[in-house]
Motif scaffolding. Structure first.
Motif, PDB file in Angstrom:
ATOM      1  N   LEU A  36     -16.695  -1.287  -2.727  1.00  0.00           N
ATOM      2  CA  LEU A  36     -15.297  -1.137  -2.333  1.00  0.00           C
ATOM      3  C   LEU A  36     -14.478  -0.525  -3.460  1.00  0.00           C
ATOM      4  O   LEU A  36     -13.689   0.404  -3.232  1.00  0.00           O
TER       5      LEU A  36
ATOM      6  N   LEU B  63     -12.414   2.999  -3.110  1.00  0.00           N
ATOM      7  CA  LEU B  63     -10.965   3.074  -3.292  1.00  0.00           C
ATOM      8  C   LEU B  63     -10.600   4.024  -4.428  1.00  0.00           C
ATOM      9  O   LEU B  63      -9.662   4.824  -4.312  1.00  0.00           O
TER      10      LEU B  63
ATOM     11  N   ARG C  29      -8.567   7.685  -4.222  1.00  0.00           N
ATOM     12  CA  ARG C  29      -7.362   7.931  -5.027  1.00  0.00           C
ATOM     13  C   ARG C  29      -7.529   9.168  -5.909  1.00  0.00           C
ATOM     14  O   ARG C  29      -6.619  10.003  -6.007  1.00  0.00           O
TER      15      ARG C  29
ATOM     16  N   HIS D  21      -9.097  -6.178  -6.338  1.00  0.00           N
ATOM     17  CA  HIS D  21      -8.443  -5.001  -5.773  1.00  0.00           C
ATOM     18  C   HIS D  21      -7.164  -5.458  -5.069  1.00  0.00           C
ATOM     19  O   HIS D  21      -7.217  -6.236  -4.115  1.00  0.00           O
TER      20      HIS D  21
ATOM     21  N   VAL E 145      -4.021  -5.106  -2.748  1.00  0.00           N
ATOM     22  CA  VAL E 145      -3.678  -4.335  -1.551  1.00  0.00           C
ATOM     23  C   VAL E 145      -2.491  -4.989  -0.867  1.00  0.00           C
ATOM     24  O   VAL E 145      -2.394  -6.220  -0.802  1.00  0.00           O
TER      25      VAL E 145
ATOM     26  N   TYR F 228      -3.382   0.605  -1.266  1.00  0.00           N
ATOM     27  CA  TYR F 228      -4.136   0.181  -2.449  1.00  0.00           C
ATOM     28  C   TYR F 228      -3.251   0.354  -3.677  1.00  0.00           C
ATOM     29  O   TYR F 228      -2.871   1.466  -4.040  1.00  0.00           O
TER      30      TYR F 228
ATOM     31  N   THR G 203      -6.475  -1.936  -9.319  1.00  0.00           N
ATOM     32  CA  THR G 203      -7.544  -2.902  -9.551  1.00  0.00           C
ATOM     33  C   THR G 203      -7.294  -3.651 -10.850  1.00  0.00           C
ATOM     34  O   THR G 203      -7.065  -3.036 -11.893  1.00  0.00           O
TER      35      THR G 203
ATOM     36  N   THR H 135      -7.774   5.191   2.758  1.00  0.00           N
ATOM     37  CA  THR H 135      -7.737   3.812   2.270  1.00  0.00           C
ATOM     38  C   THR H 135      -7.667   2.832   3.436  1.00  0.00           C
ATOM     39  O   THR H 135      -8.342   1.794   3.437  1.00  0.00           O
TER      40      THR H 135
ATOM     41  N   LEU I  14     -10.488  -0.054   4.124  1.00  0.00           N
ATOM     42  CA  LEU I  14     -10.130  -1.471   4.087  1.00  0.00           C
ATOM     43  C   LEU I  14     -10.389  -2.162   5.419  1.00  0.00           C
ATOM     44  O   LEU I  14     -10.898  -3.288   5.450  1.00  0.00           O
TER      45      LEU I  14
END
Length: 469
Positions: free
Chosen positions: A259, A263, A267, A414, A416, A421, A424, A447, A451
């Motif tokens: 994950l 993510l 990004r 992470h 959210v 997002y 982290t 994203t 998710l």
């Protein structure tokens, strides 16, 4: 068989990750071209606890290594015994990575040619199904009392190498060793050894060309293997060949799992727009149908844009589309399949007077909501049923959450909120900084997709962080 000295090596460790775990024992058997053999081994204080499971497996306890030298204290001895010798190990990447990382912690560089006896056994003995060390011990008929101790395991490799000339001719052995040790043709402009430094762990890697131009962003559960795959194999595409010629530098970021890698990749692709990645749509191009009350009764659909509203907080949204044209095409196709009214959906403008049926009714693809033949309630129910699979999921939590992810010694949270997002956290103190950062990232289609799919999996740990003030 070998023109150079060979060092059969085995290491015992506190775990499986060269980046986070440490060596607890080293065993080296040196084989000289003249037949001379030298053995050396030592326990190593890993400067971290040995897990109970590992103690049971290897027989090496925390008490045994408490007074042992650290790796830094035996590093010169290790280097003297390995320098200029062929590094032979069973699953060589594991032992080599641990040795290299121990030297790296001392800011010293260690490199050697390696020969993996797992791969060599597979090459020379394809008739055997198993090639782990226990299988070799059984095939060689070796009696061992100290299995999973470093020197005893290193001796097995010596016996294996000595057996080869008895069962295969010299040319076959030479070809097999050459095949196993063959290094792929890496991009010509990469610094020597750069790929060797990439850990084979989850994460994201980035390729850069001239003037640090971003060429490609990728992710993998094993970054080094995936990077190597770009440049190996006979069926490389024209795109990969071009990428190989352009590549000047590789950067990588480790994550605690799939994950985090997905993510971060999404990004970075959006931020850097690498020339070899499919470009993600800009946020203000994204649109979605929102169900609202129609002024003439019943429900209709209005096109909303991500640039105008936050898709993560809005309700009654259906589908995510790259453009107005694609949104209209999708809705027309749905109306045609389900005999929905084009006028009620807003896809046709009503005629003056308001009693003219839509085009769909005239070709028997509408049940007459436009002329009162079908009630608004009936049409609304059919519309909601037709759109059900396109409905965007509403955020199921009261506020921001942390999704915990772990991978052999690494833990990440992470953060959210409403499908956005935020970042982290690698340490507890990072959470507050991420939550308070401005501007906050908005809704992102990729994203959202990642998710919603991830949170459906069992065993996912989600930690509510409270509503933002």
């Amino acid at each position: 068989m070998f023109d150079q000295s060979v060092a059969c090596i085995d290491v015992e460790t506190t775990g499986a990750s060269p980046e986070f775990d440490r060596i607890t024992e080293i065993g080296i058997v040196e084989m000289m071209p003249d037949g001379t053999v030298r053995e050396w081994s030592t326990l190593v204080n890993p400067q971290m606890p040995i897990p109970a499971f590992i103690e049971g497996l290897t027989g090496i306890s925390n008490a045994m290594v408490e007074q042992a030298p650290t790796f830094a204290q035996v590093a010169d001895e290790v280097l003297q015994r390995l320098a200029g010798r062929l590094f032979v190990a069973h699953n060589a990447r594991f032992d080599y990575a641990f040795i290299r990382n121990e030297f790296r912690r001392m800011e010293r560089d260690f490199r050697a040619d390696t020969l993996c006896t797992v791969r060599l056994s597979r090459r020379l003995y394809p008739q055997h199904y198993k090639h782990n060390l226990d299988s070799l011990i059984q095939r060689l008929g070796i009696e061992m009392e100290d299995r999973h101790r470093a020197l005893a395991d290193a001796r097995v490799l010596m016996h294996f190498l000595r057996r080869l000339p008895q069962e295969h001719d010299a040319e076959k052995i030479r070809q097999a060793i050459g095949h196993v040790m063959a290094r792929p043709a890496l991009p010509p402009h990469l610094p020597e050894g750069m790929v060797d430094d990439i850990p084979d762990t989850p994460g994201v890697y980035l390729f850069f060309g001239d003037d640090d131009l971003p060429l490609h962003v990728g992710r993998s559960a094993g970054m080094r293997s995936r990077v190597m795959a770009h440049f190996t194999g006979a069926n490389k595409t024209a795109r990969e060949l071009r990428l190989s010629q352009q590549l000047k530098r590789i950067e990588w970021h480790q994550t605690a799992g799939e994950l985090g890698a997905m993510l971060l990749e999404a990004r970075l692709v959006k931020a850097l727009q690498p020339v070899n990645n499919q470009r993600l749509q800009r946020e203000n191009d994204l649109c979605s149908w929102q169900m609202v009350e129609a002024s003439t009764g019943g429900r209709t659909l209005v096109l909303r844009y991500a640039a105008d509203i936050d898709f993560g907080r809005a309700s009654d949204l259906y589908g995510i589309f790259a453009s107005q044209r694609k949104a209209a095409e999708a809705l027309r196709s749905l109306a045609d399949a389900c005999k929905l009214c084009l006028l009620q959906l807003g896809l046709e403008k009503p005629a003056r007077g308001g009693t003219t049926p839509c085009f769909g009714y005239q070709v028997k693809k509408c049940r007459g909501a436009c002329i009162g033949k079908e009630s608004h309630l009936q049409h609304d129910l059919r519309l909601m049923e037709a759109l059900a699979k396109l409905r965007l999921q509403t955020w199921p939590y009261a506020g921001p959450v942390a999704i915990r992810e772990t991978f052999v010694g690494r833990e990440e949270l992470h953060i959210v909120d409403h499908w956005a997002y935020l970042g982290t956290a690698k340490q507890a103190g990072d959470v507050e900084a991420i939550l308070s950062a401005v501007p906050r990232p908005g809704f992102d289609q990729e994203t959202y997709r990642l998710l919603t799919r991830h949170l459906r999996q069992p065993g996912i740990e989600v930690i509510p962080l409270g509503r933002m003030t």
